[in-house]
Design a protein around this motif. Structure first.
Motif, PDB file in Angstrom:
ATOM      1  N   ALA A 154       1.547   0.415 -11.215  1.00 23.43           N
ATOM      2  CA  ALA A 154       0.920  -0.493 -10.255  1.00 23.43           C
ATOM      3  C   ALA A 154       0.303   0.275  -9.086  1.00 23.43           C
ATOM      4  CB  ALA A 154       1.943  -1.507  -9.751  1.00 23.43           C
ATOM      5  N   LEU A 155       0.994   1.322  -8.645  1.00 14.04           N
ATOM      6  CA  LEU A 155       0.494   2.123  -7.532  1.00 14.04           C
ATOM      7  C   LEU A 155      -0.836   2.776  -7.880  1.00 14.04           C
ATOM      8  CD1 LEU A 155       1.094   3.296  -4.706  1.00 14.04           C
ATOM      9  CD2 LEU A 155       2.307   5.167  -5.848  1.00 14.04           C
ATOM     10  N   HIS A 156      -0.972   3.228  -9.116  1.00 13.94           N
ATOM     11  CA  HIS A 156      -2.174   3.948  -9.544  1.00 13.94           C
ATOM     12  C   HIS A 156      -3.075   3.083 -10.426  1.00 13.94           C
ATOM     13  CE1 HIS A 156      -0.969   7.876  -7.922  1.00 13.94           C
ATOM     14  NE2 HIS A 156       0.263   7.493  -8.207  1.00 13.94           N
ATOM     15  N   ALA A 157      -2.977   1.778 -10.275  1.00 11.88           N
ATOM     16  CA  ALA A 157      -3.806   0.880 -11.080  1.00 11.88           C
ATOM     17  C   ALA A 157      -5.291   1.124 -10.821  1.00 11.88           C
ATOM     18  CB  ALA A 157      -3.453  -0.573 -10.768  1.00 11.88           C
ATOM     19  N   ASP A 158      -6.091   1.041 -11.868  1.00 10.58           N
ATOM     20  CA  ASP A 158      -7.535   1.235 -11.771  1.00 10.58           C
ATOM     21  C   ASP A 158      -8.174   0.004 -11.101  1.00 10.58           C
ATOM     22  OD1 ASP A 158     -10.236   1.549 -12.116  1.00 10.58           O
ATOM     23  OD2 ASP A 158     -10.145   1.926 -14.279  1.00 10.58           O
ATOM     24  N   PRO A 159      -8.820   0.183  -9.936  1.00  8.46           N
ATOM     25  CA  PRO A 159      -9.432  -0.977  -9.251  1.00  8.46           C
ATOM     26  C   PRO A 159     -10.435  -1.724 -10.116  1.00  8.46           C
ATOM     27  CG  PRO A 159      -9.341   0.922  -7.783  1.00  8.46           C
ATOM     28  CD  PRO A 159      -8.960   1.414  -9.152  1.00  8.46           C
ATOM     29  N   ASP A 160     -11.199  -0.991 -10.938  1.00 11.41           N
ATOM     30  CA  ASP A 160     -12.189  -1.659 -11.798  1.00 11.41           C
ATOM     31  C   ASP A 160     -11.499  -2.526 -12.849  1.00 11.41           C
ATOM     32  OD1 ASP A 160     -14.279  -0.497 -10.413  1.00 11.41           O
ATOM     33  OD2 ASP A 160     -14.398   1.238 -11.757  1.00 11.41           O
ATOM     34  N   ASP A 181      -6.121  -6.190  -0.450  1.00  9.81           N
ATOM     35  CA  ASP A 181      -5.380  -4.929  -0.423  1.00  9.81           C
ATOM     36  C   ASP A 181      -3.921  -5.167  -0.797  1.00  9.81           C
ATOM     37  OD1 ASP A 181      -7.574  -3.510   0.366  1.00  9.81           O
ATOM     38  OD2 ASP A 181      -7.100  -3.579   2.505  1.00  9.81           O
ATOM     39  N   GLY A 182      -3.443  -4.425  -1.798  1.00  8.82           N
ATOM     40  CA  GLY A 182      -2.031  -4.431  -2.117  1.00  8.82           C
ATOM     41  C   GLY A 182      -1.281  -3.496  -1.182  1.00  8.82           C
ATOM     42  N   ARG A 183       0.041  -3.478  -1.301  1.00  9.95           N
ATOM     43  CA  ARG A 183       0.882  -2.632  -0.452  1.00  9.95           C
ATOM     44  C   ARG A 183       1.994  -2.020  -1.294  1.00  9.95           C
ATOM     45  NH1 ARG A 183      -1.684  -1.725   4.471  1.00  9.95           N
ATOM     46  NH2 ARG A 183      -2.929  -3.604   4.879  1.00  9.95           N
ATOM     47  N   VAL A 184       2.513  -0.892  -0.827  1.00 18.00           N
ATOM     48  CA  VAL A 184       3.637  -0.263  -1.505  1.00 18.00           C
ATOM     49  C   VAL A 184       4.875  -1.137  -1.367  1.00 18.00           C
ATOM     50  CG1 VAL A 184       5.208   1.709  -1.522  1.00 18.00           C
ATOM     51  CG2 VAL A 184       2.744   2.074  -1.295  1.00 18.00           C
ATOM     52  N   GLY A 185       5.203  -1.533  -0.134  1.00 18.59           N
ATOM     53  CA  GLY A 185       6.376  -2.365   0.102  1.00 18.59           C
ATOM     54  C   GLY A 185       7.661  -1.565   0.124  1.00 18.59           C
ATOM     55  N   GLY A 186       8.766  -2.251   0.402  1.00 18.76           N
ATOM     56  CA  GLY A 186      10.072  -1.608   0.431  1.00 18.76           C
ATOM     57  C   GLY A 186      10.197  -0.531   1.491  1.00 18.76           C
ATOM     58  N   GLY A 187       9.361  -0.587   2.531  1.00 19.89           N
ATOM     59  CA  GLY A 187       9.407   0.418   3.581  1.00 19.89           C
ATOM     60  C   GLY A 187       8.592   1.653   3.269  1.00 19.89           C
ATOM     61  N   GLY A 188       7.990   1.726   2.101  1.00 19.12           N
ATOM     62  CA  GLY A 188       7.219   2.905   1.725  1.00 19.12           C
ATOM     63  C   GLY A 188       5.778   2.837   2.200  1.00 19.12           C
ATOM     64  N   ALA A 189       5.271   3.949   2.687  1.00 22.79           N
ATOM     65  CA  ALA A 189       3.869   4.094   3.081  1.00 22.79           C
ATOM     66  C   ALA A 189       3.364   2.905   3.882  1.00 22.79           C
ATOM     67  CB  ALA A 189       2.999   4.308   1.841  1.00 22.79           C
ATOM     68  N   PRO A 190       3.994   2.582   5.017  1.00 17.82           N
ATOM     69  CA  PRO A 190       3.532   1.448   5.812  1.00 17.82           C
ATOM     70  C   PRO A 190       2.102   1.674   6.303  1.00 17.82           C
ATOM     71  CG  PRO A 190       5.042   2.805   7.096  1.00 17.82           C
ATOM     72  CD  PRO A 190       5.098   3.314   5.691  1.00 17.82           C
ATOM     73  N   GLY A 191       1.308   0.641   6.228  1.00 18.07           N
ATOM     74  CA  GLY A 191      -0.060   0.740   6.717  1.00 18.07           C
ATOM     75  C   GLY A 191      -1.042   1.326   5.724  1.00 18.07           C
ATOM     76  N   VAL A 192      -0.575   1.749   4.539  1.00 17.69           N
ATOM     77  CA  VAL A 192      -1.489   2.317   3.542  1.00 17.69           C
ATOM     78  C   VAL A 192      -1.979   1.198   2.629  1.00 17.69           C
ATOM     79  CG1 VAL A 192      -1.731   3.907   1.604  1.00 17.69           C
ATOM     80  CG2 VAL A 192      -0.344   4.551   3.593  1.00 17.69           C
ATOM     81  N   PRO A 193      -3.287   0.860   2.679  1.00 15.48           N
ATOM     82  CA  PRO A 193      -3.805  -0.211   1.818  1.00 15.48           C
ATOM     83  C   PRO A 193      -4.051   0.292   0.404  1.00 15.48           C
ATOM     84  CG  PRO A 193      -5.572   0.689   3.150  1.00 15.48           C
ATOM     85  CD  PRO A 193      -4.319   1.412   3.566  1.00 15.48           C
ATOM     86  N   LEU A 194      -3.875  -0.589  -0.563  1.00 17.04           N
ATOM     87  CA  LEU A 194      -4.165  -0.298  -1.969  1.00 17.04           C
ATOM     88  C   LEU A 194      -5.278  -1.253  -2.386  1.00 17.04           C
ATOM     89  CD1 LEU A 194      -0.472  -0.093  -3.268  1.00 17.04           C
ATOM     90  CD2 LEU A 194      -1.945   1.810  -2.563  1.00 17.04           C
ATOM     91  N   PRO A 195      -6.542  -0.800  -2.302  1.00  9.96           N
ATOM     92  CA  PRO A 195      -7.669  -1.707  -2.528  1.00  9.96           C
ATOM     93  C   PRO A 195      -7.617  -2.378  -3.899  1.00  9.96           C
ATOM     94  CG  PRO A 195      -8.416   0.358  -1.570  1.00  9.96           C
ATOM     95  CD  PRO A 195      -6.985   0.557  -1.956  1.00  9.96           C
TER      96      PRO A 195
END
Length: 443
Positions: A344-350, A371-385
């Motif tokens: 899920a973290l490395h999902a292809d946006p296309d 934008d998705g998120r890591v969640g669980g306290g991981g990488a706060p503020g890092v968007p996952l387009p």
């Protein structure tokens, strides 16, 4: 031959208890519901027949029906949910979903296992030896490893074994509060260690640690803040500098990285990993197994062999040890293909957009950036387009309470469905659930 008169008392035709309990369908339910519940159902049906509310010949059928109803109503644990929020490690949904390999490992471990047995010699072995080997293979920078039941337990065990009745030196800016209102300093102090806070909330320097070290120092502790950031006029001490200070004073350095990332991920450059922390000089690293590592709930300790052994021999280790199911799932997570969290973290946006558009066409929604998120306290503020299907807000409640249960994101007056964390194989189930929620009462 004289015909015998009919029995005037129909209650004599009610099946006996032992006969009902011997029926195959009742035996099967006894294994599921237990003897007490089954006998209670049988007696209740027999009593109804004695009162004339039920014909004696219907007792057997009614017992089976009532047992089926009891089984259907019996709580069976948490409800499975399709996570359409875009938050990968969703704490309220149980954090990391297990990989197929980990699920199979749990099934295989549900019976008897060699969790503390060397099958070659037939003698007792170290608990979870296979999981330990898998961890060391995944993180060669560690000399030894220990698994406990969660990340907080790993940290508490480390500070207790190294500093019970002594000082744990830690920066004020790292005294975080974790989920459900638990605070780091309360957890550590609850097991008998004393917290020696140094520095200020926003700035801590190496000299602050140095000034605090004394005869009562049990260890130095560095904690990754995980779910928050302090920006602006800040200062913190990196692991290499802390490690050099710890060696100078012959005290161990414990580094809690939180999320359980074993190796660096270019997608999350600010997220610490166990390998880097150990190579930078940490003596012990503690982490969670059910966050970025993508495994079951577990606490992981990696580092020096003598210190890991010290933790393993501490009495508290028995109280926080991991069970055989967690050990099996963790080993399979480490040995198998990338778990769902990594995918899920490395999902292809296309690819996500293509799936999202297909679903939008199927249910009549619109596609919007999300934008998705890591969640669980991981990488706060890092968007996952990524992308989401936009639906009316009132659909969300019906999705949550439907079958299958679906958790969307409600934002800006809309119900948003992000497919990042939904397995592609479940797209059909999700589509069906959305159609039902859009047309309640029409199925």
């Amino acid at each position: 031959m004289t015909e015998q008169p009919a029995d005037p008392d129909p209650r004599r035709r009610i099946p006996r208890t032992d006969g009902l309990l011997a029926r195959p369908e009742v035996i099967a339910q006894r294994e599921r519901l237990g003897d007490v519940v089954v006998r209670s159902v049988v007696r209740n049906v027999q009593d109804r027949a004695r009162r004339g509310e039920l014909a004696p010949e219907d007792v057997t059928t009614q017992v089976a029906a009532d047992l089926d109803a009891a089984a259907a109503a019996r709580p069976t644990g948490p409800t499975a949910v399709l996570n359409a929020t875009g938050v990968i490690v969703h704490t309220n949904l149980g954090r990391a979903p297990l990989s197929a390999a980990a699920v199979q490992a749990v099934v295989d471990a549900a019976g008897y296992t060699d969790v503390e047995l060397d099958l070659t010699s037939g003698t007792r072995s170290r608990r979870g030896a296979g999981t330990r080997s898998a961890l060391l293979a995944a993180c060669p920078a560690a000399a030894d490893a220990l698994v406990v039941n969660n990340g907080a337990a790993a940290l508490v065990l480390a500070t207790t074994a190294l500093a019970a009745g002594r000082d744990v030196v830690v920066s004020r800016g790292e005294l975080v509060e974790i989920g459900a209102g638990f605070r780091l300093f309360d957890l550590i102090a609850s097991a008998g260690a004393r917290l020696r806070e140094v520095g200020s909330t926003n700035r801590t320097h190496l000299r602050d640690y140095a000034d605090a070290i004394g005869p009562d120092t049990g260890c130095l502790l560095k904690v990754h803040p995980s779910n928050f950031r302090i920006a602006g006029f800040t200062a913190a001490v990196d692991v290499p500098d802390l490690a050099a200070l710890a060696r100078e004073h012959d005290v161990p350095l414990v580094v809690d990285i939180g999320s359980g990332q074993l190796r660096a991920d270019p997608l999350l450059p600010d997220e610490p990993d166990a390998t880097r922390a150990l190579l930078d000089g940490a003596d012990l690293v503690t982490a969670s197994g059910d966050k970025l590592l993508g495994g079951p709930q577990a606490g992981i300790v990696l580092g020096r062999r003598d210190l890991v052994d010290r933790l393993a021999r501490h009495p508290l280790a028995r109280a926080v040890r991991a069970d055989k199911l967690a050990l099996a799932a963790l080993a399979a997570t480490l040995d198998g293909t990338p778990p769902p969290v990594t995918q899920a973290l490395h999902a292809d946006p296309d690819a996500l957009r293509e799936r999202t558009e297909r679903m939008a066409r199927a249910v009549g929604g619109t596609v919007v950036p999300h934008d998705g998120r890591v969640g669980g306290g991981g990488a706060p503020g890092v968007p996952l387009p990524g992308w989401a299907v936009r639906l009316p807000e009132d659909v969300a409640a019906r999705l949550r309470t439907g079958t299958p249960a679906v958790l969307p994101r409600v934002h800006d007056g809309a119900c948003l469905l992000d497919l990042r964390c939904v397995p592609e194989a479940d797209d059909g189930r999700l589509t069906t659930a959305v159609r039902r929620a859009l047309r309640p009462g029409q199925d």
